[in-house]
Design a protein around this motif. Structure first.
Motif, PDB file in Angstrom:
ATOM      1  N   GLY A 135      23.339 -11.670  10.194  1.00 35.19           N
ATOM      2  CA  GLY A 135      23.296 -11.488  11.631  1.00 35.19           C
ATOM      3  C   GLY A 135      23.737 -10.104  12.076  1.00 35.19           C
ATOM      4  O   GLY A 135      23.813  -9.174  11.267  1.00 35.19           O
ATOM      5  N   THR A 136      24.041  -9.988  13.362  1.00 39.50           N
ATOM      6  CA  THR A 136      24.337  -8.687  13.968  1.00 39.50           C
ATOM      7  C   THR A 136      25.531  -8.824  14.918  1.00 39.50           C
ATOM      8  O   THR A 136      25.649  -9.828  15.623  1.00 39.50           O
ATOM      9  N   GLU A 137      26.397  -7.804  14.926  1.00 42.67           N
ATOM     10  CA  GLU A 137      27.537  -7.777  15.848  1.00 42.67           C
ATOM     11  C   GLU A 137      27.598  -6.410  16.520  1.00 42.67           C
ATOM     12  O   GLU A 137      27.267  -5.393  15.909  1.00 42.67           O
ATOM     13  N   PHE A 138      28.055  -6.375  17.765  1.00 45.56           N
ATOM     14  CA  PHE A 138      28.286  -5.101  18.446  1.00 45.56           C
ATOM     15  C   PHE A 138      29.098  -5.361  19.714  1.00 45.56           C
ATOM     16  O   PHE A 138      29.271  -6.522  20.124  1.00 45.56           O
ATOM     17  N   THR A 139      29.620  -4.284  20.307  1.00 45.78           N
ATOM     18  CA  THR A 139      30.296  -4.416  21.598  1.00 45.78           C
ATOM     19  C   THR A 139      29.508  -3.658  22.652  1.00 45.78           C
ATOM     20  O   THR A 139      28.821  -2.673  22.362  1.00 45.78           O
ATOM     21  N   LEU A 140      29.618  -4.143  23.878  1.00 43.22           N
ATOM     22  CA  LEU A 140      28.930  -3.526  25.019  1.00 43.22           C
ATOM     23  C   LEU A 140      30.029  -3.152  26.015  1.00 43.22           C
ATOM     24  O   LEU A 140      30.781  -4.023  26.478  1.00 43.22           O
ATOM     25  N   ASN A 141      30.147  -1.854  26.314  1.00 43.96           N
ATOM     26  CA  ASN A 141      31.282  -1.362  27.096  1.00 43.96           C
ATOM     27  C   ASN A 141      30.835  -0.656  28.375  1.00 43.96           C
ATOM     28  O   ASN A 141      29.852   0.101  28.368  1.00 43.96           O
TER      29      ASN A 141
END
Length: 469
Positions: free
Chosen positions: A282-288
């Motif tokens: 899968g995929t992970e990230f943050t949105l800031n």
């Protein structure tokens, strides 16, 4: 060989099958027939679904076949040999003509009036609802975007979305007529096949927000150019104004859109992406944005999924969902059937992307394949793309170069009219892996478990139906 294939005993059956494949549209059926296809190569992937309609057409086809041959035999008995030859030679085309005529009459007398009533009723139903309508359109990625958006918005709204790839006006109308009426958000996928399609759907559904997922060569047999496709997409702007989200990673689209909210792997609007992690799990990230932070995790595969998820988060914020609801919604997203869908087979990973039918989607999948590390071989399988119009050679040579850049150990191409172009691209880019040309696609896919080995990663992209050569 083409000529003789028309006089097989199974020829009427194949003609009915093809009429069913083109959804009983006489224009498309005759267009296929005018390409003078080899009937021996038809029905290689599927068979006739014997519905009541198909059974009736089968009886009609064989009755016409027998009557025509009987007329030819009668002419021989009467010594009218030239006429007998003409009738015999024309028999399969008489059968095809009868089938096309029946399909046309059924559409004019029964189908079209019934569809007009359904569309009128659906229009009234839609106008009676207090609902936000989101239109999803583009050359690729529509169904995935719709399903992801539905998954996330369900965390805070009563949402309904058009099912599967039901994306033409009549299927939208039938779906609206079955709604409860208390929905807060409707997500409607727009399919484009002919110039003017998007304008008709926009006028029918009156969207408040629209997402254009990308622009790439598709349906160019009807549109003729990407500019014509874009002109069709642009009809939706009249209804949504500034609420237009576009895929900023689709260069063909970005070059043609003057004002929109673009989403990319870097973010959307003032929201920026950081801390990206990607694997076959899968995929992970943050949105800031300033002091706000969304931590997003999904089982979707590939970095190209980040941009659409950014757009979905932005739309969810616009519709009033909380940060927690958005994070939970994104965590529930997962690959959909035949769209970068991973599964295990005989110790190998299979990534099923067989609903991917365009060059931009293919390149995104190939980039992901390149990022992965395999204990065995990395294998790429494709038949190429249909409906590329005048760009057929250019697109498939580009595909060949993209395949080479992903460095697979093996490439399997399904033999058809695009194969040589893909081979050109592979050669130009210096592909030095193993290349296999497969002449029997059904046999290959059926026996895939015997082809792969422990540790292999196989990416399969696009499918190829029988009405294309």
């Amino acid at each position: 060989m083409n000529f003789l294939s028309y006089y097989r005993l199974k020829a009427p059956h194949i003609l009915v099958y093809m009429l069913q494949q083109v959804e009983y549209q006489p224009k498309l059926f005759l267009r296929w027939l005018l390409r003078y296809p080899d009937l021996n190569r038809v029905m290689a992937r599927q068979t006739l679904v014997k519905t009541r309609k198909a059974k009736m057409l089968l009886v009609l086809a064989y009755m016409t076949w027998v009557a025509s041959l009987a007329a030819a035999a009668w002419s021989v008995v009467d010594g009218l040999y030239p006429i007998a030859v003409i009738i015999f030679v024309g028999t399969p085309f008489v059968v095809a003509g009868v089938l096309a005529t029946v399909a046309l009459l059924a559409r004019l007398v029964v189908v079209n009036p019934a569809e007009r009533k359904e569309i009128t009723r659906a229009k009234a139903q839609l106008e009676s609802m207090d609902v936000t309508v989101i239109a999803i359109l583009g050359s690729y990625g529509k169904t995935t975007m719709k399903q992801l958006l539905e998954t996330v918005l369900r965390e805070g709204k009563r949402v309904a979305a058009t099912p599967g790839n039901k994306n033409v006006l009549i299927s939208q109308a039938r779906w609206i007529n079955r709604l409860q009426g208390d929905e807060e958000v409707l997500i409607i996928e727009y399919g484009e096949a002919y110039p003017g399609d998007v304008g008709k759907m926009a006028a029918f559904t009156q969207p408040d927000i629209a997402v254009i997922t990308g622009l790439a060569p598709a349906h160019l047999d009807e549109y003729g150019s990407l500019d014509a496709v874009m002109a069709d997409f642009s009809d939706v702007v009249h209804y949504v104004g500034d609420n237009l989200y576009t895929n900023g990673e689709s260069f063909e689209l970005s070059d043609r859109v003057h004002k929109s909210i673009a989403y990319t792997i870097n973010g959307v609007g003032e929201w920026k992406v950081d801390d990206i992690k990607s694997s076959i799990s899968g995929t992970e990230f943050t949105l800031n944005h300033k002091k706000q932070k969304l931590s997003l995790q999904t089982s979707l595969l590939g970095l190209h999924q980040i941009g659409p998820l950014c757009a979905i988060a932005a739309i969810a914020k616009q519709l009033g969902l909380s940060d927690k609801q958005i994070e939970q919604g994104v965590s529930h997203t997962q690959p959909y059937e035949h769209r970068m869908q991973p599964y295990k087979m005989a110790g190998a990973w299979i990534i099923d992307d067989t609903y991917n039918g365009n060059i931009e989607g293919a390149k995104a999948g190939l980039r992901f394949l390149n990022e992965l590390t395999a204990d065995g071989n990395k294998i790429y399988v494709t038949p190429g793309f249909v409906e590329q119009g005048d760009m057929k050679q250019q697109v498939h040579e580009e595909l060949g170069r993209a395949i080479a850049a992903a460095h697979p150990d093996k490439v399997v191409l399904m033999q058809n009219s695009t194969t040589s172009y893909i081979q050109n691209g592979l050669r130009e880019a210096g592909f030095d892996g193993e290349l296999l040309i497969e002449g029997k696609p059904l046999e290959f896919y059926t026996n895939l478990e015997h082809f792969v080995a422990q540790g292999d990663i196989v990416l399969m992209q696009n499918d190829w139906t029988d009405n294309y050569s």
